[in-house]
Scaffold this motif. Structure first.
Motif, PDB file in Angstrom:
ATOM      1  N   ARG A 141     -23.487  15.768   8.926  1.00 58.32           N
ATOM      2  CA  ARG A 141     -23.542  16.071  10.094  1.00 58.32           C
ATOM      3  C   ARG A 141     -22.433  16.322  11.134  1.00 58.32           C
ATOM      4  NH1 ARG A 141     -26.963  10.688  10.818  1.00 58.32           N
ATOM      5  NH2 ARG A 141     -28.240  11.956  10.537  1.00 58.32           N
ATOM      6  N   ILE A 142     -23.120  17.381  12.791  1.00 61.45           N
ATOM      7  CA  ILE A 142     -22.774  17.727  13.876  1.00 61.45           C
ATOM      8  C   ILE A 142     -23.772  17.407  15.051  1.00 61.45           C
ATOM      9  CG2 ILE A 142     -21.976  19.338  15.201  1.00 61.45           C
ATOM     10  CD1 ILE A 142     -21.647  20.939  11.665  1.00 61.45           C
ATOM     11  N   ARG A 143     -23.599  16.497  15.572  1.00 58.80           N
ATOM     12  CA  ARG A 143     -24.534  16.537  16.395  1.00 58.80           C
ATOM     13  C   ARG A 143     -23.943  16.280  18.063  1.00 58.80           C
ATOM     14  NH1 ARG A 143     -27.884  10.277  17.013  1.00 58.80           N
ATOM     15  NH2 ARG A 143     -28.138  11.428  15.145  1.00 58.80           N
ATOM     16  N   ILE A 144     -24.918  16.887  19.034  1.00 52.50           N
ATOM     17  CA  ILE A 144     -24.087  17.372  20.480  1.00 52.50           C
ATOM     18  C   ILE A 144     -25.019  16.824  21.511  1.00 52.50           C
ATOM     19  CG2 ILE A 144     -24.092  19.043  22.035  1.00 52.50           C
ATOM     20  CD1 ILE A 144     -22.745  20.308  19.595  1.00 52.50           C
ATOM     21  N   THR A 145     -25.182  16.122  22.219  1.00 50.88           N
ATOM     22  CA  THR A 145     -26.265  15.418  22.672  1.00 50.88           C
ATOM     23  C   THR A 145     -25.670  15.797  24.533  1.00 50.88           C
ATOM     24  OG1 THR A 145     -26.506  14.173  21.648  1.00 50.88           O
ATOM     25  CG2 THR A 145     -27.626  13.540  23.615  1.00 50.88           C
ATOM     26  N   PRO A 146     -25.544  16.476  25.217  1.00 53.86           N
ATOM     27  CA  PRO A 146     -25.248  16.612  26.582  1.00 53.86           C
ATOM     28  C   PRO A 146     -26.747  16.218  27.473  1.00 53.86           C
ATOM     29  CG  PRO A 146     -26.497  19.244  25.856  1.00 53.86           C
ATOM     30  CD  PRO A 146     -26.259  17.930  24.317  1.00 53.86           C
ATOM     31  N   GLU A 147     -26.917  15.527  28.715  1.00 55.25           N
ATOM     32  CA  GLU A 147     -27.059  15.270  29.876  1.00 55.25           C
ATOM     33  C   GLU A 147     -26.772  14.785  31.124  1.00 55.25           C
ATOM     34  OE1 GLU A 147     -29.023   9.964  30.208  1.00 55.25           O
ATOM     35  OE2 GLU A 147     -28.016  10.913  28.402  1.00 55.25           O
ATOM     36  N   LEU A 148     -27.989  15.414  31.508  1.00 52.79           N
ATOM     37  CA  LEU A 148     -28.138  16.031  33.208  1.00 52.79           C
ATOM     38  C   LEU A 148     -29.197  14.795  34.002  1.00 52.79           C
ATOM     39  CD1 LEU A 148     -27.553  17.974  35.790  1.00 52.79           C
ATOM     40  CD2 LEU A 148     -30.140  18.782  35.025  1.00 52.79           C
ATOM     41  N   SER A 149     -28.098  13.884  35.281  1.00 54.23           N
ATOM     42  CA  SER A 149     -28.287  13.294  35.811  1.00 54.23           C
ATOM     43  C   SER A 149     -28.542  13.346  36.745  1.00 54.23           C
ATOM     44  CB  SER A 149     -28.073  11.511  36.147  1.00 54.23           C
ATOM     45  OG  SER A 149     -27.885  10.702  37.363  1.00 54.23           O
ATOM     46  N   LEU A 150     -29.953  13.764  37.522  1.00 55.38           N
ATOM     47  CA  LEU A 150     -30.169  13.591  39.804  1.00 55.38           C
ATOM     48  C   LEU A 150     -30.556  12.376  39.929  1.00 55.38           C
ATOM     49  CD1 LEU A 150     -32.404  17.356  39.075  1.00 55.38           C
ATOM     50  CD2 LEU A 150     -29.810  17.073  39.588  1.00 55.38           C
ATOM     51  N   ASN A 151     -29.932  11.937  40.634  1.00 54.50           N
ATOM     52  CA  ASN A 151     -30.028  10.447  41.186  1.00 54.50           C
ATOM     53  C   ASN A 151     -30.597  10.463  42.874  1.00 54.50           C
ATOM     54  OD1 ASN A 151     -27.124   9.354  42.082  1.00 54.50           O
ATOM     55  ND2 ASN A 151     -27.711   9.936  39.560  1.00 54.50           N
ATOM     56  N   ASN A 152     -30.411   9.917  43.298  1.00 56.63           N
ATOM     57  CA  ASN A 152     -30.435   9.742  45.264  1.00 56.63           C
ATOM     58  C   ASN A 152     -31.105   8.173  45.808  1.00 56.63           C
ATOM     59  OD1 ASN A 152     -31.223  10.939  48.021  1.00 56.63           O
ATOM     60  ND2 ASN A 152     -32.603   9.742  47.632  1.00 56.63           N
ATOM     61  N   LEU A 153     -30.103   7.375  46.528  1.00 57.14           N
ATOM     62  CA  LEU A 153     -29.959   5.947  46.725  1.00 57.14           C
ATOM     63  C   LEU A 153     -30.613   6.454  48.491  1.00 57.14           C
ATOM     64  CD1 LEU A 153     -29.214   3.462  46.658  1.00 57.14           C
ATOM     65  CD2 LEU A 153     -26.905   3.505  47.164  1.00 57.14           C
ATOM     66  N   LYS A 154     -30.922   5.757  48.442  1.00 59.84           N
ATOM     67  CA  LYS A 154     -31.260   4.926  50.519  1.00 59.84           C
ATOM     68  C   LYS A 154     -31.350   3.724  50.502  1.00 59.84           C
ATOM     69  CE  LYS A 154     -32.929   5.952  54.119  1.00 59.84           C
ATOM     70  NZ  LYS A 154     -32.022   6.986  55.327  1.00 59.84           N
ATOM     71  N   VAL A 155     -29.980   3.385  51.435  1.00 58.82           N
ATOM     72  CA  VAL A 155     -30.280   2.052  52.354  1.00 58.82           C
ATOM     73  C   VAL A 155     -30.633   1.818  53.359  1.00 58.82           C
ATOM     74  CG1 VAL A 155     -28.389   2.045  50.491  1.00 58.82           C
ATOM     75  CG2 VAL A 155     -27.574   2.683  51.968  1.00 58.82           C
ATOM     76  N   ARG A 156     -30.174   1.039  54.053  1.00 56.55           N
ATOM     77  CA  ARG A 156     -30.672   1.299  55.358  1.00 56.55           C
ATOM     78  C   ARG A 156     -28.990   0.079  56.173  1.00 56.55           C
ATOM     79  NH1 ARG A 156     -36.232  -1.734  56.096  1.00 56.55           N
ATOM     80  NH2 ARG A 156     -36.026  -1.411  59.056  1.00 56.55           N
ATOM     81  N   GLU A 157     -27.586   0.375  55.862  1.00 57.79           N
ATOM     82  CA  GLU A 157     -26.727   0.259  56.261  1.00 57.79           C
ATOM     83  C   GLU A 157     -25.581   0.793  56.247  1.00 57.79           C
ATOM     84  OE1 GLU A 157     -26.605  -2.813  59.063  1.00 57.79           O
ATOM     85  OE2 GLU A 157     -27.933  -3.322  58.195  1.00 57.79           O
ATOM     86  N   LEU A 158     -24.759   0.643  56.629  1.00 55.27           N
ATOM     87  CA  LEU A 158     -23.745   2.090  56.823  1.00 55.27           C
ATOM     88  C   LEU A 158     -22.574   1.606  55.926  1.00 55.27           C
ATOM     89  CD1 LEU A 158     -23.345   3.177  60.280  1.00 55.27           C
ATOM     90  CD2 LEU A 158     -24.314   4.083  58.645  1.00 55.27           C
ATOM     91  N   GLY A 159     -22.550   2.427  55.157  1.00 56.04           N
ATOM     92  CA  GLY A 159     -20.577   1.598  53.977  1.00 56.04           C
ATOM     93  C   GLY A 159     -21.015   1.173  52.985  1.00 56.04           C
ATOM     94  N   LEU A 160     -22.320   2.154  52.162  1.00 57.63           N
ATOM     95  CA  LEU A 160     -22.681   1.200  51.458  1.00 57.63           C
ATOM     96  C   LEU A 160     -22.594   2.689  50.370  1.00 57.63           C
ATOM     97  CD1 LEU A 160     -25.908  -1.041  52.179  1.00 57.63           C
ATOM     98  CD2 LEU A 160     -23.300  -1.790  50.949  1.00 57.63           C
ATOM     99  N   VAL A 161     -23.521   3.515  50.570  1.00 56.18           N
ATOM    100  CA  VAL A 161     -22.970   5.136  49.997  1.00 56.18           C
ATOM    101  C   VAL A 161     -21.436   5.349  49.833  1.00 56.18           C
ATOM    102  CG1 VAL A 161     -26.145   5.098  50.731  1.00 56.18           C
ATOM    103  CG2 VAL A 161     -23.755   6.255  52.300  1.00 56.18           C
ATOM    104  N   GLY A 162     -20.836   5.065  50.275  1.00 53.28           N
ATOM    105  CA  GLY A 162     -19.071   5.558  50.936  1.00 53.28           C
ATOM    106  C   GLY A 162     -18.968   4.461  52.210  1.00 53.28           C
ATOM    107  N   PRO A 163     -17.076   4.281  51.919  1.00 56.15           N
ATOM    108  CA  PRO A 163     -16.291   3.654  52.508  1.00 56.15           C
ATOM    109  C   PRO A 163     -16.648   4.510  53.936  1.00 56.15           C
ATOM    110  CG  PRO A 163     -15.128   4.621  50.991  1.00 56.15           C
ATOM    111  CD  PRO A 163     -16.937   5.594  50.592  1.00 56.15           C
ATOM    112  N   ASP A 164     -15.997   5.490  54.476  1.00 55.69           N
ATOM    113  CA  ASP A 164     -17.043   6.607  55.915  1.00 55.69           C
ATOM    114  C   ASP A 164     -18.263   6.225  56.580  1.00 55.69           C
ATOM    115  OD1 ASP A 164     -16.579   7.484  57.679  1.00 55.69           O
ATOM    116  OD2 ASP A 164     -15.144   9.324  56.456  1.00 55.69           O
ATOM    117  N   PRO A 165     -18.326   5.332  57.231  1.00 52.14           N
ATOM    118  CA  PRO A 165     -19.677   5.584  57.920  1.00 52.14           C
ATOM    119  C   PRO A 165     -20.278   6.123  58.280  1.00 52.14           C
ATOM    120  CG  PRO A 165     -18.152   3.931  59.034  1.00 52.14           C
ATOM    121  CD  PRO A 165     -17.273   4.857  58.313  1.00 52.14           C
TER     122      PRO A 165
END
Length: 746
Positions: free
Chosen positions: A330-354
Motif C-alpha cells: 500500500r502507498i498512502r498520501i494524505t495532505p490536509e489544509l486548515s484555515l482558522n480564525n480566532l477572535k478574542v476580547r483581550e490583548l496578549g492572547l493571540v500573540g505576546p505582542d499587544p
C-alpha cells in the motif's frame, strides 16, 4: 456470479427439502446384509458379512426403494442404541424376505427393495420383539424409522398386572400388540447422497439454465430495485456522482488500470471537509496591556470565537483483493489544509505582542499521512499476517486515547495471530513539529522519539472482552522552541526558566519516561466495560517547577461501565491521575501522557475535555484542549510533559440516546476535584486552594442525513460551574461553550 433459472431453483428447493427431512433421522453408516428366500431372486441377495457401505447408481433409484433408521431403548435422541438387533423385512405379496443387523450405534440400512407392502420384525436380546405391519414402500422413496424397544422385564411386569373386568377377555397371544414405538420419515431416494453413487449426466439441466458467463466481474450492473414507492435508503438505490458509494474505479470498486497494473491494484481517493465553530467563555487575564485602557480588573473579558475549516484528501493505492485479506502492499498520501480564525476580547492572547490585536487568521498545509506498507508474510489460512509500514501514519496506543494519539513519522511492524484473536504493534516514532494554530504537521523535525508496543487479546476473560497490554518509552530531548505565534513553549515559561548566569538563556531539559499499561474493553454479559491503568517511571533532567532534576513515579486509572436498555445507554465512569504533594522535592508524582486525545467522560461534549484553561498569565495551561489531565503544560503538541502537577479525580455520569437511526443525543455530567493543590499554591503564591474544581454539564446531538457517514452534523453546549477551588484561582463566573461542526466525506 451465478444466476439460476426458475426450473433449476425448483429442483434445488425439492432436493434441499428432502435432505432436510432425512437430517432429522440419525446418520446412517451400518454395514448391512440382505438375504432372499426364493432362488429366483439371487440377483437381489447380499452377504450377511460386514463390509463397507454400498451406493447405487442414480438410475436404479428410480424403480427401487430403501429402508433405514435407528433402534434405541427409548424415544429420546439421547437414549442408548440397541446393537446387533436382527431386522426381518417380508414382502406381503411375494413373501420375499430381506434381513439386516444394526451396528454398534443401532443404525440399519436396507436398499434395492422392490416397491410394495412389507412387514418388519425387530428382535434383540433382552428386548421384546417389535412388529410393524403394512410398511408401504414406493418407488424412488426412502423410509426412515426411529424404533424404540421395550425390555422383556418391563413387558413381564406389565403382563402381571390384573386385567380390568370391563375390558373383556384377554386377546390371543398372536394378537398381542407390538412392543415399542416408532417414528417415520420419508424422502426421495435419488436425492440422498448416502445411497446414490453419481448423478446421471442426462438429468443435469442445460448450462444456460445454471449460470451466465460474465466477461468482467467488476462491471456488474445493479438491478433496478423498487420495493417501496417512497424515497429513502434502500438496497440497489441508484447513486449520483456526488455519492461516495457510487460505483467508481477511483473509490476502489474496480482495478484502477488493469491493462498495465493487473486485476489486483486499486485506488481509493477520499476527500473530506469539516467546518468547526466554537464560541466560549474562559478565564482571560488582562495582562499588563488591557484591551480597555484604565481597567483595573485582573480578569478581562473571556468571550472567544474560533472557526476552523479543514480540507483533507487521501490517495490510497494498494494491491490486494479489496476484501478481508490484508493488502500485499500500500502507498498512502494524505495532505490536509486548515484555515482558522480566532477572535478574542483581550490583548496578549493571540500573540505576546499587544500590537497583534485581538484577531488572528492563519492557514497551514501539512502531510498527515505519507507511508508505504508491505506485507512481509502470511502466517496461516485465516488471514494471520505480518506487515511493515514506514512513513507518516496515524496511531492510537489504546482503546480511548489515554496515552498516545497522533500522526507522526514511524517505522511500524504489525499483524495478528490465532485467526485474528491476537493483534500486535511495535512502532518507533520520530516526531515532527506541529503548527500551533491548526495542530497539523510541519516540515521541521522535533527532537522527540517514542518507542511503543502493544498487544490485544480477544476473549481474554470473557467472550466479548478484549485485553490490551502496552509498553512505551518517551525520549524528549532538551530543545528551545517558540510556537508560530511567538510564545515560548519549550521549556515551559514557569518556575526556574532562565539561568541567572549572564548570557546563559533558558534552562533546557529533557524527559525520559517509560509507560506500562493494562487496559480492557468489551462486554461481560449485558454490561459494557472499559478500564485502563498506566504506570509512569522515569526522570526529568530539570523540571522548571521543582527547579531541579526529578525522578518520575506517577499513575493513571480509568473505568467506565455502561448498560444498554432499549434505545438508551446509561454509563458511569471515573478518571484519576496522581498529583504531586511536594513540588520542590526530587520526586515527581503527577501523571502526564505523551500526546493524549481521550474519548472518555463525555469527550467532545465535556467542557473540561474540549476547552483549554490558561493558568493566569503564566503562559502555560492548566489543561490543554482535548485532554483530561491538568498537566501544567505550555502546549500538548509542542510542549514537554510535566509530571509536577496537581492531578485530578473525575466522576462521570451520562447517557447516549439513539433517538432515530439518524439522530443521536448525548447528556453528560462531570464532577472535578484536584488530587493535590500544593503545585498550584506554590506557583500562584496563594494558600489555601481548595480541592473542588467544579461541575461540568454537557448536552449534544449528532445527525446523519443519510444513513452513511458521508454527511455528519454535530452540535452541543457545555458549561462549567465553578467550585471553591476554581474560585480560589479564578472567579465564580460560570464558563460555557457552544460548538458545532459539519463534515462532508466523499
Amino acid at each position: 456470479m451465478i444466476f439460476f433459472s426458475p426450473r433449476q431453483v425448483r429442483r434445488a428447493f425439492c432436493a434441499v427439502c428432502c435432505i432436510a427431512c432425512f437430517v432429522l433421522a440419525p446418520r446412517v453408516g451400518a454395514n448391512l446384509s440382505r438375504q432372499s428366500a426364493p432362488p429366483a431372486q439371487d440377483s437381489a441377495k447380499q452377504s450377511s458379512e460386514q463390509g463397507p457401505p454400498r451406493r447405487i447408481p442414480r438410475q436404479q433409484a428410480q424403480s427401487t426403494a430403501a429402508l433405514d433408521g435407528v433402534v434405541r431403548t427409548g424415544s429420546s435422541p439421547s437414549s442408548p442404541p440397541v446393537a446387533s438387533a436382527v431386522l426381518t423385512l417380508r414382502n406381503e405379496q411375494s413373501s420375499q424376505s430381506f434381513g439386516a443387523t444394526t451396528s454398534a450405534e443401532g443404525v440399519f440400512r436396507v436398499f434395492l427393495l422392490p416397491p410394495g407392502h412389507y412387514q418388519l420384525r425387530v428382535e434383540a436380546k433382552d428386548y421384546a420383539p417389535f412388529v410393524l405391519s403394512n410398511v408401504a414402500l414406493q418407488s424412488n422413496e426412502v423410509v426412515t424409522l426411529e424404533i424404540s424397544l421395550v425390555t422383556i422385564a418391563a413387558m413381564e411386569a406389565r403382563s402381571r398386572l390384573p386385567r380390568l373386568p370391563e375390558l373383556g377377555p384377554a386377546p390371543a397371544a398372536d394378537a398381542q400388540p407390538s412392543s415399542g414405538t416408532y417414528r417415520e420419515f420419508r424422502h426421495r431416494l435419488d436425492s440422498d447422497a448416502r445411497f446414490i453413487e453419481n448423478i446421471s449426466p442426462d438429468t443435469l439441466p442445460p448450462v444456460a439454465d445454471v449460470y451466465n458467463a460474465v466477461p468482467n466481474r467488476w462491471a456488474l450492473e445493479q438491478p433496478d430495485y423498487r420495493r417501496y414507492p417512497q424515497r429513502g435508503d434502500y438496497v440497489y438505490t441508484k447513486s449520483h456522482w456526488y455519492d461516495p458509494f457510487h460505483h467508481n474505479r477511483f473509490k476502489g470498486d474496480e482495478p484502477i488500470w488493469p491493462e498495465l497494473l493487473g486485476q489486483q491494484v486499486f485506488l481509493n481517493i477520499t476527500a473530506s471537509s469539516e467546518s468547526f465553530f466554537d464560541g466560549r467563555r474562559v478565564p482571560s487575564p488582562s495582562n499588563v496591556s488591557a484591551e480597555r485602557p484604565g481597567s483595573s480588573g485582573f480578569f478581562g473579558k473571556g468571550e472567544q470565537a474560533f472557526f476552523d475549516q479543514t480540507l483533507r484528501f487521501t490517495f490510497d493505492l494498494f494491491h490486494g483483493d479489496a476484501a478481508f485479506k490484508p493488502v500485499d502492499w500500500r502507498i498512502r498520501i494524505t495532505p490536509e489544509l486548515s484555515l482558522n480564525n480566532l477572535k478574542v476580547r483581550e490583548l496578549g492572547l493571540v500573540g505576546p505582542d499587544p500590537r497583534s490585536g485581538t484577531n488572528r487568521f492563519d492557514e497551514h498545509v501539512g502531510f498527515q499521512e505519507a507511508f508505504v506498507e508491505v506485507k512481509l508474510r502470511d502466517l496461516g489460512p485465516n488471514y494471520d499476517f505480518v506487515s511493515a509500514r514506514a512513513g507518516i501514519q496515524q496511531f492510537n496506543a489504546d482503546f480511548r486515547g489515554f496515552l498516545f494519539v497522533d500522526e507522526q513519522p514511524a517505522l511500524r511492524i504489525f499483524g495478528n495471530l490465532h485467526s485474528g484473536r491476537i493483534e500486535y504493534n511495535l512502532a518507533y516514532f520520530h516526531f515532527l513539529e506541529k503548527n500551533s494554530n491548526s495542530g497539523l504537521n510541519s516540515f521541521e523535525r522535533r527532537h522527540q522519539q517514542v518507542l511503543l508496543g502493544n498487544v490485544y487479546l480477544q476473549d481474554f476473560f470473557f467472550p466479548g472482552y478484549t485485553a490490551e497490554f502496552v509498553a512505551a518509552w518517551n525520549k524528549d530531548d532538551p530543545s528551545l522552541h517558540y510556537d508560530d505565534n511567538g510564545f515560548l513553549v519549550r521549556p515551559a515559561p514557569i518556575g526556574n526558566v532562565i539561568n541567572q548566569t549572564p548570557g546563559a538563556g533558558p534552562i533546557l531539559h529533557g524527559v525520559r519516561v517509560g509507560y506500562f499499561g493494562w487496559l480492557g474493553s468489551g462486554h461481560i454479559h449485558r454490561l459494557n466495560l472499559t478500564h485502563a491503568f498506566y504506570q509512569a517511571l522515569g526522570e526529568d533532567t530539570f523540571n522548571p517547577i521543582a527547579g531541579r532534576r526529578v525522578t518520575i513515579n506517577a499513575q493513571m486509572a480509568a473505568a467506565e461501565i455502561s448498560y444498554d436498555k432499549d434505545w438508551i445507554r446509561y454509563r458511569v465512569s471515573t478518571f484519576y491521575t496522581s498529583g504531586d504533594a511536594n513540588p520542590r522535592d526530587g520526586r515527581a508524582r503527577g501523571f502526564d501522557s505523551i500526546v493524549d486525545l481521550p474519548n472518555f467522560a463525555g469527550g467532545l461534549f465535556s467542557f473540561w475535555n474540549r476547552e483549554a484553561v490558561r493558568l493566569l498569565s503564566s503562559g502555560i495551561l492548566l489543561t490543554t484542549p482535548g485532554s483530561l489531565i491538568p498537566s501544567l503544560r505550555s502546549s500538548k503538541e509542542e510542549g514537554q510533559a510535566s509530571f509536577v502537577n496537581p492531578g485530578i479525580f473525575l466522576a462521570n455520569a451520562g447517557a447516549d440516546f439513539e433517538i432515530t437511526p439518524k439522530l443521536r443525543g448525548f447528556a453528560n455530567f462531570n464532577f472535578l476535584r484536584f488530587e493535590r493543590t500544593e503545585p498550584l499554591e506554590f506557583l500562584l503564591f496563594q494558600s489555601p486552594i481548595h480541592h473542588t474544581f467544579g461541575e461540568d454539564f454537557g448536552l449534544g446531538v449528532e445527525y446523519r442525513p443519510p444513513l452513511t457517514e458521508n454527511i455528519v452534523l454535530t452540535g452541543g453546549a457545555s458549561a462549567l460551574q465553578p467550585g471553591q477551588g476554581f474560585k480560589d484561582i479564578y472567579t465564580g463566573r460560570t464558563l460555557f461553550s457552544l460548538f458545532g461542526s459539519v463534515k462532508f466525506t466523499f
